[in-house]
Design an enzyme around this catalytic site. Structure first.
Site, PDB file in Angstrom:
ATOM      1  N   LYS A   1      17.599  23.411  15.636  1.00  8.10           N
ATOM      2  CA  LYS A   1      17.837  23.963  14.650  1.00  8.10           C
ATOM      3  C   LYS A   1      18.410  23.072  13.707  1.00  8.10           C
ATOM      4  O   LYS A   1      19.378  22.436  14.209  1.00  8.10           O
ATOM      5  CB  LYS A   1      18.392  25.333  14.533  1.00  8.10           C
ATOM      6  CG  LYS A   1      18.342  26.068  13.374  1.00  8.10           C
ATOM      7  CD  LYS A   1      17.003  26.777  13.346  1.00  8.10           C
ATOM      8  CE  LYS A   1      16.888  28.062  13.214  1.00  8.10           C
ATOM      9  NZ  LYS A   1      15.669  28.877  13.518  1.00  8.10           N
TER      10      LYS A   1
HETATM   11  N1  GLU Z   1      12.598  29.238  11.924  1.00 10.64           N
HETATM   12  C1  GLU Z   1      11.785  29.765  12.753  1.00 10.64           C
HETATM   13  C2  GLU Z   1      12.481  30.560  13.912  1.00 10.64           C
HETATM   14  O1  GLU Z   1      13.615  31.074  13.700  1.00 10.64           O
HETATM   15  C3  GLU Z   1      10.655  29.266  13.020  1.00 10.64           C
HETATM   16  C4  GLU Z   1      10.883  27.919  13.803  1.00 10.64           C
HETATM   17  C5  GLU Z   1       9.353  27.059  13.942  1.00 10.64           C
HETATM   18  O2  GLU Z   1       8.641  27.423  13.578  1.00 10.64           O
HETATM   19  O3  GLU Z   1       9.617  25.875  14.555  1.00 10.64           O
HETATM   20  O4  GLU Z   1      11.987  30.981  14.921  1.00 10.64           O
END
Ligand code: GLU
Length: 432
Positions: free
Chosen positions: A122
């Site tokens: 992240k």
């Molecule tokens: N930000 C989204 C999550 O927290 C999706 C992450 C992604 O698609 O890689 O799951």
């Protein structure tokens, strides 16, 4: 069941660690509880507790008034064991290394639960996007993408949308990376516009997934979905899609909110009219079809199913006693603190954990990445069906483990995920 006490040598995150934050405490507390249930050995705990890589960047951005501002951004990769890392990038004033570390750990569990060949990551930039122009956000996005180049790549780490980022930012990100390497690399990010190798299914995927999982849970509980009332906190990419889908299948959405405020309508909100209102004014506030409530008070509106779809740490020890729902479906990442979770359990309020409820987004991100790598696009219907199938299979697994171990759904979901990652780490061994 009785949970065995943790082994005396079980590692814990030390106070003052690089990733120390309230959210990281929350994520590691969940991990440790699961590790105790699994009686996970100390070696596996050591290998999974802390993120493998964390990058902090500071970079200048030229603002519209000619001045230069320095922004801080992060990218945290939790485990490199399962394949490339995967996870979104967010723009918000609270973004920190500790927040990214917690969210990266949850991405690991989410991917493992869904059987996707990724570790979790992240990232994000600390900024207030609501006070920035489109040009400023574009320059910030491009520079952030350039700063991440040493650690990202289609087979290393693949970013995606998260809070306050979407297809527009992914297009700039993909273009910046492609300019650096000299050719188009659509597979460097997911959540792109369909014209750039994205898929029409990705944008609504998280919200739709929340509803698919909620429907599956309600079916198993024997509570007909159309007879339930829902409250959705959040009207962004996740909350808005989930609320509309619930309305379309004939359920009653009796409360909703965005960052500016919320609405309560015991007979149900007219979602198409509310969407038109919000598109024109940029907020749900003032909509005549409901009584105003604050964005936190909306959580206390009486309903059957509460869907926190805004941000983390919304259900806390402070408000958990006042919630008037029977089921919580976590559409946001980390919306419930461990203290609130214990209080909800005591009140027999069930919680569908984030790693299952909101996994639809990363699931379709995986489809998008595979299509980009293969240079072969799949049918939209096929993607929707696969999404539903994959989420329902994960739900079935979580349900079975929860019954077998007699634990809450979160512990069951994390048990499935943690066992998979721990097994892979064990098989790979330790280099050198
Ligand atoms: N930000 C989204 C999550 O927290 C999706 C992450 C992604 O698609 O890689 O799951």
């Amino acid at each position: 069941m009785t949970v065995p006490p943790p082994a005396a040598d079980a590692p814990h995150v030390l106070e003052g660690s690089e990733w120390g934050s309230e959210l990281y405490r929350l994520a590691t507390a969940q991990f440790e509880r699961t590790a105790d249930v699994l009686a996970l050995d100390a070696e596996s705990r050591t290998r999974l507790l802390e993120p493998r890589r964390s990058l902090t960047v500071n970079f200048p951005v030229r603002m519209d008034d000619g001045s230069v501002r320095s922004f801080t951004g992060y990218r945290v990769q939790h485990t490199l064991t399962m394949g490339p890392t995967k996870g979104g990038m967010r723009y918000a004033p609270e973004v920190s290394l500790g927040e990214c570390a917690a969210l990266a750990m949850w991405m690991t569990w989410k991917c493992a639960l869904l059987g996707l060949p990724y570790g979790g990551a992240k990232g994000g930039v600390r900024c207030e996007p609501r006070e920035m122009s489109v040009g400023e956000i574009e320059r910030l996005t491009r520079r952030y993408a350039a700063e991440l180049i040493p650690i990202i790549g289609p087979d290393r780490d693949i970013p995606a949308p998260d809070m306050a980022t979407g297809a527009r930012e992914m297009a700039w990100f993909m273009d910046t990376y492609s300019q650096q390497v000299g050719h188009s690399v659509p597979e460097i990010v997911t959540g792109k516009p369909p014209a750039l190798g994205g898929t029409d299914v990705r944008q609504p995927a998280t919200g739709l997934g929340v509803v698919y999982v909620a429907e599956g849970v309600l079916e198993r509980l024997g509570w007909p979905v159309r007879e339930q009332s829902f409250v959705v906190q959040g009207f962004g990419n996740v909350g808005r899609v989930a609320a509309r889908e619930l309305y379309d299948i004939g359920a009653r959405v009796v409360g909703i909110s965005d960052a500016d405020g919320g609405l309560h309508a015991p007979d149900g909100l007219d979602l198409p009219a509310l969407e038109a209102w919000a598109d024109e004014r940029g907020t749900v506030v003032g909509f005549p079809g409901g009584t105003p409530v604050s964005r936190t008070a909306v959580l206390e509106v009486p309903c059957d199913v509460l869907i926190p779809a805004a941000t983390e740490q919304q259900l806390t020890a402070e408000n958990a006693d006042r919630l008037q729902c029977r089921l919580v479906v976590e559409a946001a990442n980390g919306p419930t603190t461990p203290e609130a979770e214990a209080m909800l359990a005591a009140r027999e309020i069930l919680v569908v954990p984030d790693v299952l409820a909101n996994a639809g987004g990363v699931c379709v991100s995986y489809f998008e990445w595979v299509q980009d790598i293969q240079r072969y696009s799949w049918d939209v219907i096929e993607q929707q069906e696969r999404l539903k199938r994959q989420l329902r299979a994960a739900l079935a697994e979580v349900w079975a483990v929860a019954e077998r171990l007699d634990v809450p759904w979160r512990t069951a979901a994390l048990s499935v995920a943690v066992s998979r990652v721990a097994e892979a780490a064990r098989l790979r061994g330790i280099y050198p």
